[in-house]
Design a protein around this motif. Structure first.
Motif: not given
Length: 345
Positions: A47-74
């Motif tokens: 998240l720090n790369i997206i918000v802190g380094s590139a300056g994009m105010f991202h509020l959906g990081i939990a969704a990407l976190f969930g994509i990783g978890a569910y990909t592993t589950g599948i």
């Protein structure tokens, strides 16, 4: 000029060894919480790369976190025919989250500030309800489980057995500790290296002034997409580690906006654009609730008098007031974060 010792990965490793000696050997439950903090530190770095380094105010990081978890589950649950291993699932989760981040972010590159934040917030909610409704794939509210633990090679299991550590993740909780710590140190060192490279300088140029960066010949869209891809990949990687650690994907509600907000608070508290700040912010914000609160509750109940069922002096009842007050003071008196230095000219 030498860097301060707090910026070196070796300092983080030494701190982790100290935490291991205290947490895992004396209290396995506390050691498990520290291991979770390692996983969320990787998420905070993404998240720090997206918000802190590139300056994009991202509020959906939990969704990407969930994509990783569910990909592993599948890919890993016995009910599905894939039967993939740990490393393949970890890579696939990172790539799937990176692809989702780029696909969602590419049409939004012209949006800035609040507009970009609102769209990413909507993306997170859409994904959460999609996970709940695609029961044939995601298990709905029941989630996907069990996710089998990683399997150690025979030679490594033999070495660990000689030092008194079991060779099975399902039986030896300390293995997750060292695995997640090693991955955290690798990610922190790699991102710190990227931050000082030409790519990191382009991210900061785009963050500070897009028009000036474009006039200097920087491809603004490509710089933003690279930040989205790398930050999303780390979020997917953290989600995969979380699924292996919890032996399941957890319900879709575990990846709602509140998790995104907590991770954003961790990044802001530690310092935007700072890898060590992202790690420190995670330990401060999440450690406050998961490590400090239980200890303070036990301490306050040990000395309070009168009715033991009274709830006035239970510290966890006041944790949101204390947490909110501390955040207000931090923003007021240390807006750059605890470990964020002044912006370079």
């Amino acid at each position: 000029m030498k860097r301060p010792i707090a910026e070196r990965p070796l300092a983080i490793a030494c701190l982790a060894v100290a935490l291991y000696a205290v947490a895992l050997r004396r209290d396995p439950a506390l050691g498990s919480q520290v291991t979770n903090l390692f996983i969320f530190s990787i998420l905070a770095i993404g998240l720090n790369i997206i918000v802190g380094s590139a300056g994009m105010f991202h509020l959906g990081i939990a969704a990407l976190f969930g994509i990783g978890a569910y990909t592993t589950g599948i890919l890993t649950v016995p009910a599905n025919p894939f039967g993939c291993g740990f490393w393949f699932s970890l890579l696939a989760s990172a790539l799937s989250a990176a692809a989702a981040g780029v696909v969602i972010g590419a049409p939004l590159l012209r949006l800035r500030g609040d507009f970009f934040a609102l769209v990413t917030l909507a993306f997170g909610e859409v994904l959460r309800f999609s996970l709940r409704n695609l029961e044939e794939i995601t298990g709905g509210t029941r989630a996907l489980n069990p996710v089998p633990p990683p399997v150690l090679p025979q030679w490594l299991a033999g070495i660990l057995a000689q030092v008194g550590i079991g060779g099975e993740f399902a039986e030896e909780y300390r293995l997750f500790y060292w695995l997640d710590l090693a991955l955290l140190l690798t990610v922190a060192a790699a991102v710190a290296r990227i931050d000082t490279s030409w790519l990191g300088r382009r991210w900061r140029a785009v963050r500070d002034d897009e028009l000036a960066a474009a006039c200097l010949g920087i491809n603004v869209a490509r710089a933003k997409l690279s930040a989205l891809a790398l930050g999303s990949a780390l979020a997917g990687m953290a989600g995969s580690l979380y699924a292996f650690k919890m032996t399941g994907t957890a319900s879709p509600d575990a990846y709602d906006f509140s998790r995104s907000a907590i991770m954003l608070c961790a990044v802001l508290a530690g310092g935007l654009g700072s890898v060590r700040g992202a790690i420190a912010g995670t330990f401060i914000v999440l450690g406050f609730d998961n490590l400090l609160m239980p200890w303070l509750d036990h301490w306050t109940q040990s000395w309070q008098t009168g009715d033991p069922s009274g709830r006035l002096f239970v510290f966890s009842n006041w944790r949101m007031i204390v947490f909110g007050t501390l955040l207000i003071l931090l923003v007021r008196y240390r807006p750059q974060g605890l470990l964020g230095g002044p912006r370079r000219v």
